[in-house]
Design a protein around this motif. Sequence first.
Motif, PDB file in Angstrom:
ATOM      1  N   LYS A   1      -0.335  -2.809  -8.455  1.00  0.00           N
ATOM      2  CA  LYS A   1      -0.124  -2.327  -7.156  1.00  0.00           C
ATOM      3  C   LYS A   1       1.188  -1.858  -6.696  1.00  0.00           C
ATOM      4  CE  LYS A   1      -4.091  -4.606  -4.997  1.00  0.00           C
ATOM      5  NZ  LYS A   1      -4.322  -5.377  -3.730  1.00  0.00           N
TER       6      LYS A   1
ATOM      7  N   LYS B   1       2.962   2.023  -5.667  1.00  0.00           N
ATOM      8  CA  LYS B   1       4.007   2.510  -4.754  1.00  0.00           C
ATOM      9  C   LYS B   1       4.974   3.355  -5.225  1.00  0.00           C
ATOM     10  CE  LYS B   1       2.468  -0.485  -1.360  1.00  0.00           C
ATOM     11  NZ  LYS B   1       2.010   0.094   0.090  1.00  0.00           N
TER      12      LYS B   1
ATOM     13  N   GLU C   1       3.107   6.633  -5.905  1.00  0.00           N
ATOM     14  CA  GLU C   1       3.199   7.588  -4.375  1.00  0.00           C
ATOM     15  C   GLU C   1       4.313   8.153  -3.897  1.00  0.00           C
ATOM     16  OE1 GLU C   1       1.266   4.254  -2.210  1.00  0.00           O
ATOM     17  OE2 GLU C   1      -0.580   4.330  -3.396  1.00  0.00           O
TER      18      GLU C   1
ATOM     19  N   ASP D   1       0.634  -5.216  -0.229  1.00  0.00           N
ATOM     20  CA  ASP D   1       0.269  -3.812   0.324  1.00  0.00           C
ATOM     21  C   ASP D   1       1.273  -3.553   1.400  1.00  0.00           C
ATOM     22  OD1 ASP D   1      -2.109  -3.699  -1.443  1.00  0.00           O
ATOM     23  OD2 ASP D   1      -3.427  -4.068   0.226  1.00  0.00           O
TER      24      ASP D   1
ATOM     25  N   SER E   1       4.590  -3.654   1.288  1.00  0.00           N
ATOM     26  CA  SER E   1       5.843  -3.110   0.660  1.00  0.00           C
ATOM     27  C   SER E   1       5.828  -1.706   0.993  1.00  0.00           C
ATOM     28  CB  SER E   1       5.724  -3.503  -0.731  1.00  0.00           C
ATOM     29  OG  SER E   1       5.719  -4.899  -1.176  1.00  0.00           O
ATOM     30  N   GLU E   2       7.293  -1.342   1.262  1.00  0.00           N
ATOM     31  CA  GLU E   2       7.585   0.036   1.493  1.00  0.00           C
ATOM     32  C   GLU E   2       8.635   0.351   1.064  1.00  0.00           C
ATOM     33  OE1 GLU E   2       7.138   0.739   5.519  1.00  0.00           O
ATOM     34  OE2 GLU E   2       8.338  -0.952   6.041  1.00  0.00           O
TER      35      GLU E   2
END
Length: 304
Positions: free
Chosen positions: A149, A153, A156, A193, A195-196
């Motif tokens: 996951k 990131k 993406e 999910d 996280s950024e």
Amino acid sequence: MGFADLKKQSKLGSLTEKLVKEVEKMNNSGNSSDERLWKLECDKANNGYAVIRFLPAPDGEDLPFVKVYSHAFQGPGGWLIDSCLTTLNQKCPVCEHNSGLWNSGMDSNKEVARKQKRKLTYMSNIYVVKDPANPDNEGKVFLFKYGKKIFDKLTEAMQPEFEDETPIDPFDFWTGANFKLKAKNVAGYRNYDSSEFAAQGALLNDDDAMEAIWKKQYSLSEFVAPDQFKSYEEMKKRLESVLGGKTARIDSEVEDEDDYRGPAPSLTEDLRSELNNLKPTRSVAVDDEDDDALSYFAKLASDD
């Protein structure tokens, strides 16, 4: 490749293209006493927060991450905890056995295969920007073990979904971005999910300081070195021992999973701690970051 060359490639964007190609190719085809390894510390509610920066490939290596498949499960003869030979693009007797179970058509065998499937872990170097739970870690280089996951990131960021989003190389010193790692409890499991990435920009405004960070990075190639893996024969022998010599028994008379595996194992706190603190090349991801191993079983069967 020297540090000046690294900066030149950053400006040209060639590293991003190379990373994207490597990710596409991969998609198609730690011990707690190790002070090199950083982990996000969460509270009792399983919530945690930190800011990290993924770093470029170490000097002399091509990629800023390595990918490792592993197995960890218990049978009547004990535990099997080993890296999977598919990491090296070699045949793995555990995966072959799981493929036989899955393709037997029996639900009980499929459930066993699910529990014995390979797990996916990635390893990268990171720079800790902010660690509220452990401020002493800030400004230091660590190894970071993470799952699919979080890796998604990263991909993406390199291949954004929409046209108005700018692709970035999250591993780049100058044009990358800090990563805000956010963990929370979702249905009893740790979830990342939320996280950024922060705004794109240089890690520091000092090339000399960043070069010093780069030189402190740890080798990643050691985690996928052939000598870190058992041979096919050694793995098969261990599998037979763990399963009580039943690797050939995939038969329609087994109506209950417990008939095949024995009583469901329970983990003591000491054993649970041991499993969670394995050396990365011999371990698995212990959160919800699993590989889609079931589709791998089907592919393995079709190749026979």
